[in-house]
Motif scaffolding. Structure first.
Motif, PDB file in Angstrom:
ATOM      1  N   HIS A  30       0.832  -1.199   0.000  1.00 24.24           N
ATOM      2  CA  HIS A  30       0.000   0.000   0.000  1.00 24.24           C
ATOM      3  C   HIS A  30       0.876   1.263   0.000  1.00 24.24           C
ATOM      4  O   HIS A  30       0.630   2.202  -0.767  1.00 24.24           O
ATOM      5  CB  HIS A  30      -0.932  -0.005   1.212  1.00 24.24           C
ATOM      6  N   ARG A  32       3.897   1.543  -1.121  1.00 25.20           N
ATOM      7  CA  ARG A  32       4.555   1.651  -2.438  1.00 25.20           C
ATOM      8  C   ARG A  32       3.583   2.170  -3.485  1.00 25.20           C
ATOM      9  O   ARG A  32       3.962   2.954  -4.355  1.00 25.20           O
ATOM     10  CB  ARG A  32       5.112   0.281  -2.848  1.00 25.20           C
ATOM     11  N   GLN A  33       2.325   1.753  -3.423  1.00 30.29           N
ATOM     12  CA  GLN A  33       1.323   2.251  -4.363  1.00 30.29           C
ATOM     13  C   GLN A  33       1.141   3.758  -4.199  1.00 30.29           C
ATOM     14  O   GLN A  33       0.992   4.476  -5.191  1.00 30.29           O
ATOM     15  CB  GLN A  33      -0.007   1.536  -4.154  1.00 30.29           C
TER      16      GLN A  33
END
Length: 76
Positions: A30, A32-33
């Protein structure tokens, strides 16, 4: 067209691969997104500003913070 035939500037672009996410926890994925969405928005904004110096691309993800609509100038 094979990747080797792509222009150098395209081949140099760093793009995440699915394997880059292997072994991440959901929280890490999450996070990294969120980073990737911000990077993408920054690049798109840079592109838009070539023709519109005031262009703004919202990089908030996955949800944009709620902003109360302004009531200034609204009929009473």
């Amino acid at each position: 067209m094979a990747r080797a035939d792509w222009p150098e500037r395209i081949r140099q672009v760093r793009r995440p691969r699915y394997g880059d996410f292997n072994g991440m926890t959901l929280a890490e994925l999450h996070a990294r997104q969120i980073e990737l969405a911000a990077e993408q928005a920054a690049g798109l904004q840079k592109h838009f500003r070539k023709t519109d110096p005031n262009a703004v691309v919202d990089g908030a993800w996955p949800l944009r913070p709620w902003v109360e609509p302004s009531t200034e100038g609204a009929p009473a």
